[in-house]
Design an enzyme around this catalytic site. Structure first.
Site, mmCIF file in Angstrom:
data_model
loop_
_atom_site.group_PDB
_atom_site.id
_atom_site.type_symbol
_atom_site.label_atom_id
_atom_site.label_comp_id
_atom_site.label_asym_id
_atom_site.label_seq_id
_atom_site.Cartn_x
_atom_site.Cartn_y
_atom_site.Cartn_z
ATOM 1 C CD GLU A 80 -2.982 -1.301 0.355
ATOM 2 O OE1 GLU A 80 -3.335 -0.279 -0.261
ATOM 3 O OE2 GLU A 80 -3.484 -2.411 0.154
HETATM 4 C C1 FAD Z 1 3.115 -9.903 0.031
HETATM 5 C C2 FAD Z 1 2.938 -8.800 -0.942
HETATM 6 C C3 FAD Z 1 1.685 -8.573 -1.485
HETATM 7 C C4 FAD Z 1 1.512 -7.574 -2.437
HETATM 8 N N1 FAD Z 1 0.286 -7.418 -3.036
HETATM 9 C C5 FAD Z 1 0.181 -6.610 -4.118
HETATM 10 C C6 FAD Z 1 -1.019 -6.602 -4.909
HETATM 11 O O1 FAD Z 1 -2.004 -7.287 -4.617
HETATM 12 N N2 FAD Z 1 -1.053 -5.820 -6.004
HETATM 13 C C7 FAD Z 1 -0.001 -5.041 -6.381
HETATM 14 O O2 FAD Z 1 -0.115 -4.358 -7.383
HETATM 15 N N3 FAD Z 1 1.143 -5.010 -5.647
HETATM 16 C C8 FAD Z 1 1.267 -5.786 -4.545
HETATM 17 N N4 FAD Z 1 2.424 -5.806 -3.817
HETATM 18 C C9 FAD Z 1 3.536 -4.965 -4.233
HETATM 19 C C10 FAD Z 1 3.833 -3.839 -3.266
HETATM 20 O O3 FAD Z 1 2.843 -2.867 -3.357
HETATM 21 C C11 FAD Z 1 5.246 -3.333 -3.592
HETATM 22 O O4 FAD Z 1 6.149 -4.318 -3.132
HETATM 23 C C12 FAD Z 1 5.535 -1.992 -2.951
HETATM 24 O O5 FAD Z 1 4.768 -0.985 -3.560
HETATM 25 C C13 FAD Z 1 7.017 -1.612 -3.056
HETATM 26 O O6 FAD Z 1 7.515 -1.774 -4.336
HETATM 27 P P1 FAD Z 1 8.867 -2.601 -4.570
HETATM 28 O O7 FAD Z 1 8.721 -3.895 -3.883
HETATM 29 O O8 FAD Z 1 9.161 -2.605 -6.000
HETATM 30 O O9 FAD Z 1 9.965 -1.776 -3.789
HETATM 31 P P2 FAD Z 1 10.816 -0.572 -4.359
HETATM 32 O O10 FAD Z 1 9.920 0.444 -4.982
HETATM 33 O O11 FAD Z 1 11.926 -1.102 -5.181
HETATM 34 O O12 FAD Z 1 11.412 0.023 -3.018
HETATM 35 C C14 FAD Z 1 12.580 -0.470 -2.367
HETATM 36 C C15 FAD Z 1 12.973 0.516 -1.260
HETATM 37 O O13 FAD Z 1 13.272 1.785 -1.855
HETATM 38 C C16 FAD Z 1 12.461 2.789 -1.286
HETATM 39 N N5 FAD Z 1 12.111 3.764 -2.322
HETATM 40 C C17 FAD Z 1 11.563 3.543 -3.545
HETATM 41 N N6 FAD Z 1 11.369 4.700 -4.182
HETATM 42 C C18 FAD Z 1 11.804 5.670 -3.367
HETATM 43 C C19 FAD Z 1 11.860 7.085 -3.458
HETATM 44 N N7 FAD Z 1 11.385 7.765 -4.506
HETATM 45 N N8 FAD Z 1 12.385 7.748 -2.416
HETATM 46 C C20 FAD Z 1 12.839 7.108 -1.310
HETATM 47 N N9 FAD Z 1 12.805 5.785 -1.166
HETATM 48 C C21 FAD Z 1 12.286 5.073 -2.183
HETATM 49 C C22 FAD Z 1 11.231 2.071 -0.765
HETATM 50 O O14 FAD Z 1 10.605 2.807 0.264
HETATM 51 C C23 FAD Z 1 11.840 0.773 -0.262
HETATM 52 O O15 FAD Z 1 12.379 0.959 1.012
HETATM 53 C C24 FAD Z 1 2.611 -6.763 -2.820
HETATM 54 C C25 FAD Z 1 3.864 -6.978 -2.237
HETATM 55 C C26 FAD Z 1 4.045 -7.984 -1.340
HETATM 56 C C27 FAD Z 1 5.411 -8.222 -0.796
#
Ligand code: FAD
Length: 589
Positions: free
Chosen positions: A399
């Site tokens: 979220e």
């Molecule tokens: C169990 C699980 C269920 C999920 N369910 C869904 C679902 O139903 N539908 C769906 O669409 N998605 C889903 N997700 C995805 C989830 O919403 C994403 O994992 C989340 O939005 C973070 O994206 P990412 O994993 O690519 O992390 P990244 O975006 O790669 O982030 C990695 C780190 O970098 C930081 N970061 C990234 N950008 C910035 C910035 N601009 N400034 C500072 N820090 C930053 C983040 O805060 C984090 O600490 C799910 C994930 C999990 C693990």
């Protein structure tokens, strides 16, 4: 323009709110309590006895449970009656989410419904909502891609119109899709041709061209299905475009506003369950010839678990009721129900982000201390804390990660200020002016809550001072000063939680008497006492990073004054809180 009767989003920072103006969870109606009990019954009978089976994803169990929940109407609490739902308001929806969230794997049951509910055409709603509400269809929300997580609009999934104009042909890949393994209907976000922004589509599993990846092996919420999805020439009928072309990213963001508050509600349910177990275990476990609940170190943990959750609960139901009131008001002004809901949730986007962050971090604290109270058993998969600890961690990631939500909190508020919807700039100028004048310490008022209200006013001044000074210094470049944004957002978060808690306890005392609520009074006093130090530190860190000379000295003095606390015997306050929990053998506030 029509004047608004109810609080606006972000207004808490610049306006005084009276206790009678907020909703408190002690005011739930009989009907709401009945719905809560239906959810609790379902949880106790169907879910809690089968946690291991659910976590092992035993054949079809989750699907079966979702269908049972659907039969009881628990998947359609917010779905209007004309689409076979219960048509309940925000607070009732949050209350049912709180109960269903007790077991984290079950928290996201309604994830696929909201995009269609708020953005669907009448035909789309008639076709999908009754089946989603009854559990016949399971939904999923497909936004994230391997290369597009926090930067969700950068996805590469692409839809092109077929030559006969009847279908969109979807190609791409989605990742981390909750319910992915068994969902029948997906809301999929993809760009049409070379559009800059995403569009949204309703995709049925039966359309073909959809392949599922293996179930992800996760740290926690093992009962919930999470998969990669691959779309290869998946043919989506044109009438299944959801909303307008290129407006999908807006849909995704607006759905997240609701998702964040719902996450806070689910987390609250999990947290209460952990406190219950912590207290019960502390009462049962004997060391050194006595129950460990007798030890001050354990009591301090139990009290703090409760304080943090009580703060989140106070803010959650205040916020969801404010949203509900805004929905009603928008409808009175002529908006459709769907637009009213979207706009009211958008209005409180900053509060939703605050709730998401504070709730998920409170839960991590609560489960961590839960493990500690259980000692070695906390580390054993035979006892409940191990699962709770693993399940909690995801809430800081999905979220929108907590970093993104912290930045959004400030961003939402500043945008409102620049659009003249929130007088943040003038309020921050007034604080800057106040710093130049001789402080008026006034009479010491020893009445109940007087100190806390004064501190709260000053906390807000600290927030306005730091945010105003940072905005003035960096202007548009403030976005690049993320550490400062984290500091500001944490100060604002403390203001909202402290105020919600204080107003709640004040309202309770007004309704009855202070003696009946001495534990709640202790909770708000301790929270505000601790918040003073947190705010002081955050403000100092921010100011030291960009101001200098006399200006810095003056602002630091101001911050010191705004966070000056006359002192509290927090040890005794925590003992008072813990005693009640221990005597009642569980969560009781
Ligand atoms: C169990 C699980 C269920 C999920 N369910 C869904 C679902 O139903 N539908 C769906 O669409 N998605 C889903 N997700 C995805 C989830 O919403 C994403 O994992 C989340 O939005 C973070 O994206 P990412 O994993 O690519 O992390 P990244 O975006 O790669 O982030 C990695 C780190 O970098 C930081 N970061 C990234 N950008 C910035 C910035 N601009 N400034 C500072 N820090 C930053 C983040 O805060 C984090 O600490 C799910 C994930 C999990 C693990």
């Amino acid at each position: 323009m029509t004047t608004k009767k109810y609080p606006k989003g972000g207004e808490f920072l610049v306006k005084e709110t009276k206790p009678q103006d907020i909703f408190i969870p002690e005011e739930f109606s009989e009907e709401q309590i009945m719905i809560k009990e239906t959810c609790s019954d379902f949880l106790e009978k169907e879910i809690l006895p089968r946690l291991d089976e659910i976590d092992n994803q035993n054949d079809g169990l989750m699907v079966n449970l979702l269908e049972k929940a659907g039969e009881l109407g628990l998947l359609g609490v917010s779905v209007p009656e004309k689409y076979d739902g219960f048509g309940q308001d925000m607070n009732t929806s949050m209350l049912s989410t709180e109960i269903m969230g007790t077991f984290s794997s079950f928290a996201h049951v309604g994830i696929g419904t909201f995009p269609i509910l708020y953005y669907g055409t009448e035909d789309q709603k008639n076709k999908y909502l009754p089946k989603l509400a009854s559990g016949e269809y399971k939904g999923a929300y497909c936004l994230t891609e391997p290369g597009a997580g926090s930067d969700a609009n950068s996805g590469k999934s692409k839809a092109t119109l077929s030559s006969d104009g009847k279908h969109y042909i979807l190609n791409g890949q989605k990742m981390w899709i909750t319910n992915g393994g068994f969902a029948d209907v997906y809301t999929v976000f993809a760009k049409i041709d070379d559009d800059k922004d995403l569009s949204a589509f309703i995709v049925e599993k039966t359309y073909g061209g959809i392949k599922l990846g293996q179930e992800e092996k996760k740290m926690g919420i093992k009962g919930s299905s999470t998969c990669m999805m691959f779309f290869e020439d998946c043919e989506i009928p044109v009438e299944n475009l959801l909303g307008e072309r290129g407006k999908g990213f807006k849909i995704a963001l607006n759905i997240l506003n609701n998702g964040r508050i719902k996450l806070a509600a689910a987390v609250l349910g999990s947290g209460k369950n952990v406190i219950n177990n912590s207290v019960k275990y502390a009462n049962e476990r004997v060391q050194f010839g006595q129950s460990i609940a007798n030890f001050g170190a354990i009591q301090a943990k139990i009290a703090e678990q409760s304080i943090r959750l009580f703060a989140v609960e106070s803010a959650l139901y205040r916020c969801s009721n404010d949203i509900q009131n805004n929905i009603v008001e928008f409808i009175e002004q002529g908006m459709s129900k769907e637009n009213a809901v979207i706009n009211a949730q958008k209005e409180f986007a900053a509060e939703a982000a605050i709730l998401k962050v504070s709730a998920s971090e409170a839960l991590d604290f609560v489960v961590d201390e839960g493990v500690q109270i259980y000692g070695g058993m906390g580390y054993s998969a035979e006892a409940p804390m191990e699962r709770a600890y693993r399940d909690s961690r995801i809430n800081r990631i999905f979220e929108g990660t907590n970093e993104i939500n912290r930045m959004l909190t400030v961003d939402f508020l500043l945008k409102k200020a620049f659009k003249n919807e929130l007088p943040l700039l003038s309020a921050s100028q007034a604080v800057a002016k106040e710093l130049m004048s001789i402080p008026d310490f006034g009479e010491v008022d020893e009445s109940l809550f007087a100190r806390e209200y004064k501190l709260l006013t000053n906390f807000k001044k600290a927030a306005l001072l730091v945010a105003g000074a940072a905005a003035q210094k960096f202007m548009q470049k403030l976005n690049y000063e993320q550490e400062i944004l984290m500091n500001i957002s944490d100060i604002i978060m403390d203001c909202y939680l402290a105020e919600s808690m204080l107003l709640r306890v004040n309202k309770l005392v007004d309704l009855k008497d202070s003696n009946s609520y001495k534990e709640q009074i202790a909770m708000v006093e301790v929270f505000i006492y601790d918040a003073a130090d947190r705010i002081h530190k955050n403000a100092k860190d921010a100011l030291n990073s960009f101001a200098s000379g006399d200006e810095l000295r003056m602002m630091l003095l101001g911050i010191k004054r705004f966070t000056k606390h006359s002192g509290l015997d927090s040890k005794t306050s925590r003992r008072i809180i813990a005693k009640k929990l221990i005597d009642e053998n569980g969560h009781c506030f």
